[in-house]
Design an enzyme around this catalytic site. Sequence first.
Site, mmCIF file in Angstrom:
data_model
loop_
_atom_site.group_PDB
_atom_site.id
_atom_site.type_symbol
_atom_site.label_atom_id
_atom_site.label_comp_id
_atom_site.label_asym_id
_atom_site.label_seq_id
_atom_site.Cartn_x
_atom_site.Cartn_y
_atom_site.Cartn_z
ATOM 1 N N GLY A 46 0.827 -1.143 0.029
ATOM 2 C CA GLY A 46 -0.126 -0.029 -0.046
ATOM 3 C C GLY A 46 0.785 1.225 0.204
ATOM 4 N N GLN A 51 2.617 9.901 1.871
ATOM 5 C CA GLN A 51 4.109 9.545 1.870
ATOM 6 C C GLN A 51 5.008 9.698 0.872
ATOM 7 O OE1 GLN A 51 2.317 5.437 2.311
ATOM 8 N NE2 GLN A 51 4.141 5.019 3.627
ATOM 9 N N CYS A 91 5.609 -0.381 7.504
ATOM 10 C CA CYS A 91 5.291 0.823 7.022
ATOM 11 C C CYS A 91 6.601 1.219 6.172
ATOM 12 C CB CYS A 91 5.103 1.904 7.946
ATOM 13 S SG CYS A 91 4.540 3.591 7.364
ATOM 14 N N LEU A 92 6.260 1.800 4.973
ATOM 15 C CA LEU A 92 7.299 2.202 4.157
ATOM 16 C C LEU A 92 8.089 3.396 4.591
ATOM 17 C CD1 LEU A 92 5.961 1.255 0.518
ATOM 18 C CD2 LEU A 92 7.394 -0.071 1.790
ATOM 19 N N HIS A 133 -4.535 1.626 7.849
ATOM 20 C CA HIS A 133 -2.981 2.086 7.998
ATOM 21 C C HIS A 133 -3.047 3.045 7.010
ATOM 22 C CE1 HIS A 133 1.263 1.210 8.216
ATOM 23 N NE2 HIS A 133 1.371 1.952 7.099
ATOM 24 N N GLU A 134 -3.508 2.965 5.761
ATOM 25 C CA GLU A 134 -3.439 4.139 4.848
ATOM 26 C C GLU A 134 -4.200 5.422 5.080
ATOM 27 O OE1 GLU A 134 -0.826 3.609 3.008
ATOM 28 O OE2 GLU A 134 -0.703 1.482 3.188
ATOM 29 N N HIS A 137 -2.532 7.486 7.464
ATOM 30 C CA HIS A 137 -1.423 8.501 6.626
ATOM 31 C C HIS A 137 -2.020 9.538 6.357
ATOM 32 C CE1 HIS A 137 2.327 6.260 6.664
ATOM 33 N NE2 HIS A 137 1.637 5.045 6.251
HETATM 34 O O1 K1U Z 1 1.693 2.390 4.119
HETATM 35 C C1 K1U Z 1 2.857 1.827 3.868
HETATM 36 O O2 K1U Z 1 3.859 2.203 4.396
HETATM 37 C C2 K1U Z 1 2.617 0.557 3.158
HETATM 38 C C3 K1U Z 1 2.613 -0.766 4.320
HETATM 39 C C4 K1U Z 1 1.122 -1.202 4.276
HETATM 40 C C5 K1U Z 1 0.781 -2.153 5.238
HETATM 41 C C6 K1U Z 1 1.522 -3.234 5.560
HETATM 42 C C7 K1U Z 1 1.115 -4.225 6.475
HETATM 43 C C8 K1U Z 1 -0.097 -3.954 7.419
HETATM 44 C C9 K1U Z 1 -0.650 -2.669 7.123
HETATM 45 C C10 K1U Z 1 -0.190 -1.832 6.164
HETATM 46 C C11 K1U Z 1 3.634 -1.929 3.435
HETATM 47 O O3 K1U Z 1 3.458 -2.160 2.609
HETATM 48 S S1 K1U Z 1 5.008 -2.566 4.736
HETATM 49 C C12 K1U Z 1 5.676 -3.760 3.607
HETATM 50 C C13 K1U Z 1 4.935 -5.030 3.545
HETATM 51 O O4 K1U Z 1 3.939 -5.241 4.302
HETATM 52 C C14 K1U Z 1 5.199 -5.994 2.423
HETATM 53 C C15 K1U Z 1 6.008 -5.853 1.469
HETATM 54 C C16 K1U Z 1 6.463 -6.722 0.598
HETATM 55 C C17 K1U Z 1 5.767 -7.943 0.625
HETATM 56 C C18 K1U Z 1 4.531 -8.009 1.452
HETATM 57 C C19 K1U Z 1 4.493 -7.178 2.225
HETATM 58 ZN ZN ZN Z 2 2.668 3.304 6.188
#
Ligand code: K1U
Ligand code: ZN
Length: 168
Positions: A46, A51, A91-92, A133-134, A137
């Site tokens: 996501g 972000q 979270c990225l 979560h998004e 943000h």
């Molecule tokens: O909003 C963001 O920073 C993105 C975040 C979204 C998220 C992940 C998990 C739970 C709630 C919200 C991410 O994408 S973190 C990375 C991640 O979860 C992932 C990366 C590669 C493959 C699978 C998952």
């Molecule tokens: Zn995030």
Amino acid sequence: MALLTILEYPDPRLRTKARPVTAFDAELRQRIEDMFETMYAAPGIGLAASQIDWHHQLIVMDLTEDRSGRQVFINPEILSKEGSAAGEEGCLSVPGIYDDVPRAERISARWQDADGQWQQQSLDGLLAVCLQHEMDHLDGKLFVDYLSELKRQRIRKKLDKERRSRTA
Ligand code: K1U
Ligand code: ZN
């Protein structure tokens, strides 16, 4: 297409409240494409426009492994919440940190698609968690805000150290 820079905690720009999207035009479509490219490259499931320092209510998401499930949420609203689901989130904007966050298990939400058409659906599982979560943000909130001050301090130190070693 362009890879965009993802803001990292504790950048104060991540605290900006996003405004509604009002123009459903070619510029918006290009931004959506760039956000998908950035999210896939990260990699993540996501990405909220906040972000990438564009403070409008736009979210892209793809929970599939083969990039076949692109979803776009514009001006999203949660209509109702049910149950609780505490799961590990990442979270990225807080790279390499994962922790449990309390979320509603099921939500009913409405949002506009890339053409400006309103959609409404009940969501559960990872899709519901990720949308919550998004949407945080877009409100200037981060998952680390649900953790203790001690954990946040440790996270800030770890990310600072990593940034210093990246630029050394
Ligand atoms: O909003 C963001 O920073 C993105 C975040 C979204 C998220 C992940 C998990 C739970 C709630 C919200 C991410 O994408 S973190 C990375 C991640 O979860 C992932 C990366 C590669 C493959 C699978 C998952
Ligand atoms: Zn995030």
